[in-house]
Motif scaffolding. Structure first.
Motif, PDB file in Angstrom:
ATOM      1  N   ILE A  10      -2.696   2.280  13.484  1.00 24.89           N
ATOM      2  CA  ILE A  10      -1.443   2.570  12.777  1.00 24.89           C
ATOM      3  C   ILE A  10      -1.099   1.427  11.827  1.00 24.89           C
ATOM      4  CG2 ILE A  10       1.048   2.904  13.066  1.00 24.89           C
ATOM      5  CD1 ILE A  10       0.332   4.384  15.716  1.00 24.89           C
ATOM      6  N   ALA A  11      -1.234   0.198  12.300  1.00 24.65           N
ATOM      7  CA  ALA A  11      -0.963  -0.961  11.450  1.00 24.65           C
ATOM      8  C   ALA A  11      -1.912  -1.012  10.260  1.00 24.65           C
ATOM      9  CB  ALA A  11      -1.052  -2.249  12.268  1.00 24.65           C
ATOM     10  N   GLN A  12      -3.179  -0.726  10.497  1.00 28.94           N
ATOM     11  CA  GLN A  12      -4.164  -0.743   9.413  1.00 28.94           C
ATOM     12  C   GLN A  12      -3.841   0.334   8.373  1.00 28.94           C
ATOM     13  OE1 GLN A  12      -8.192   0.012  10.690  1.00 28.94           O
ATOM     14  NE2 GLN A  12      -9.046  -0.442   8.679  1.00 28.94           N
ATOM     15  N   ARG A  13      -3.532   1.542   8.826  1.00 30.74           N
ATOM     16  CA  ARG A  13      -3.190   2.619   7.895  1.00 30.74           C
ATOM     17  C   ARG A  13      -1.910   2.285   7.150  1.00 30.74           C
ATOM     18  NH1 ARG A  13      -3.895   5.359   3.891  1.00 30.74           N
ATOM     19  NH2 ARG A  13      -2.881   7.381   3.782  1.00 30.74           N
ATOM     20  N   SER A  14      -0.963   1.670   7.825  1.00 27.77           N
ATOM     21  CA  SER A  14       0.292   1.266   7.192  1.00 27.77           C
ATOM     22  C   SER A  14       0.042   0.260   6.077  1.00 27.77           C
ATOM     23  CB  SER A  14       1.252   0.669   8.228  1.00 27.77           C
ATOM     24  OG  SER A  14       1.603   1.640   9.183  1.00 27.77           O
ATOM     25  N   ARG A  15      -0.823  -0.711   6.339  1.00 29.72           N
ATOM     26  CA  ARG A  15      -1.139  -1.699   5.303  1.00 29.72           C
ATOM     27  C   ARG A  15      -1.760  -1.030   4.070  1.00 29.72           C
ATOM     28  NH1 ARG A  15      -0.134  -6.791   6.741  1.00 29.72           N
ATOM     29  NH2 ARG A  15      -0.171  -7.288   8.950  1.00 29.72           N
ATOM     30  N   GLN A  16      -2.616  -0.052   4.285  1.00 26.61           N
ATOM     31  CA  GLN A  16      -3.202   0.675   3.150  1.00 26.61           C
ATOM     32  C   GLN A  16      -2.108   1.370   2.335  1.00 26.61           C
ATOM     33  OE1 GLN A  16      -5.826   3.354   5.206  1.00 26.61           O
ATOM     34  NE2 GLN A  16      -7.574   1.954   5.132  1.00 26.61           N
ATOM     35  N   ILE A  17      -1.211   2.021   3.021  1.00 27.62           N
ATOM     36  CA  ILE A  17      -0.114   2.721   2.337  1.00 27.62           C
ATOM     37  C   ILE A  17       0.764   1.738   1.587  1.00 27.62           C
ATOM     38  CG2 ILE A  17       2.014   4.035   2.729  1.00 27.62           C
ATOM     39  CD1 ILE A  17       0.471   5.437   5.067  1.00 27.62           C
ATOM     40  N   ILE A  18       1.144   0.666   2.249  1.00 27.11           N
ATOM     41  CA  ILE A  18       2.024  -0.339   1.634  1.00 27.11           C
ATOM     42  C   ILE A  18       1.364  -0.960   0.412  1.00 27.11           C
ATOM     43  CG2 ILE A  18       3.155  -2.575   1.992  1.00 27.11           C
ATOM     44  CD1 ILE A  18       3.385  -1.650   5.024  1.00 27.11           C
ATOM     45  N   ARG A  19       0.108  -1.318   0.531  1.00 26.79           N
ATOM     46  CA  ARG A  19      -0.594  -1.948  -0.598  1.00 26.79           C
ATOM     47  C   ARG A  19      -0.732  -0.992  -1.778  1.00 26.79           C
ATOM     48  NH1 ARG A  19      -4.798  -5.330   3.218  1.00 26.79           N
ATOM     49  NH2 ARG A  19      -3.251  -6.922   3.757  1.00 26.79           N
ATOM     50  N   GLY A  20      -0.733   0.293  -1.505  1.00 23.94           N
ATOM     51  CA  GLY A  20      -0.782   1.275  -2.583  1.00 23.94           C
ATOM     52  C   GLY A  20       0.550   1.468  -3.293  1.00 23.94           C
ATOM     53  N   GLN A  21       1.623   0.983  -2.684  1.00 18.93           N
ATOM     54  CA  GLN A  21       2.968   1.181  -3.238  1.00 18.93           C
ATOM     55  C   GLN A  21       3.669  -0.116  -3.646  1.00 18.93           C
ATOM     56  OE1 GLN A  21       4.649   4.264  -3.390  1.00 18.93           O
ATOM     57  NE2 GLN A  21       2.870   5.350  -2.605  1.00 18.93           N
ATOM     58  N   LYS A  22       3.218  -1.253  -3.135  1.00 25.28           N
ATOM     59  CA  LYS A  22       4.009  -2.472  -3.309  1.00 25.28           C
ATOM     60  C   LYS A  22       4.011  -3.027  -4.730  1.00 25.28           C
ATOM     61  CE  LYS A  22       1.188  -6.316  -1.657  1.00 25.28           C
ATOM     62  NZ  LYS A  22       1.085  -7.288  -0.577  1.00 25.28           N
ATOM     63  N   HIS A  23       3.183  -2.486  -5.604  1.00 27.57           N
ATOM     64  CA  HIS A  23       3.191  -2.907  -7.001  1.00 27.57           C
ATOM     65  C   HIS A  23       4.408  -2.337  -7.750  1.00 27.57           C
ATOM     66  CE1 HIS A  23       1.507   1.112  -7.242  1.00 27.57           C
ATOM     67  NE2 HIS A  23       1.891   1.128  -8.499  1.00 27.57           N
TER      68      HIS A  23
END
Length: 159
Positions: A10-23
């Motif tokens: 869950i943490a790994q998938r969350s990081r992928q999602i966050i990194r795709g949006q944090k820009h």
């Protein structure tokens, strides 16, 4: 993704999602929406991941999540039914509709039916004031909702 996944997954998938949006400028809300779309709610274990990725405090993340009623901290049902509770809808009978839907579903606001089919949520304006009372089912809005219409909506939920 099912919640049977491990906390690490869950943490790994969350990081992928966050990194795709944090820009994005002001990325917190798009990130939270994306996480809720992925998991069905915002799991507690992703709050520190968000804080770490955005370089903000966990308290700040928690504050945003709890401020907006759109975000859930627990899984919702397969269907999300929202009844508008704003003044325009109240003046056109949404209180009676809310009573009726609670009776039909056997739950109150912020609850999910035992079969996990429906979560009932209040919402404080769907922007359909001229077509009050209003409801929303799984993102689709309905105006001029009456008891008959509401009964049909609830009846079609595949419970």
């Amino acid at each position: 993704m099912t919640m049977r996944n491990s906390a690490d997954e869950i943490a790994q998938r969350s990081r992928q999602i966050i990194r795709g949006q944090k820009h994005l400028e002001g990325p917190m809300l798009p990130i939270l929406h994306a996480l809720q779309a992925e998991f069905g709610y915002i799991p507690d274990i992703v709050k520190p991941v968000i804080a770490d990725e955005l370089n903000i405090s966990r308290a700040e993340v928690h504050g945003v999540i709890t401020f907006y009623p759109e975000f859930r901290d627990h899984p919702g049902g397969r269907h999300i039914l929202k009844i508008c509770r704003a003044e325009a809808c109240q003046s056109m009978g949404s209180d009676d509709l809310a009573d009726r839907v609670r009776q039909l579903l056997g739950i109150d606001f912020h609850q999910t039916t035992p079969d996990e089919a429906v979560t009932l949520e209040p919402v404080y304006c769907l922007g359909l004031c001229a077509c009050a009372p209003a409801a929303m089912l799984d993102g689709e809005v309905y105006g001029r909702v009456n008891e008959h219409c509401l009964s049909e909506i609830v009846g079609e939920l595949g419970r």
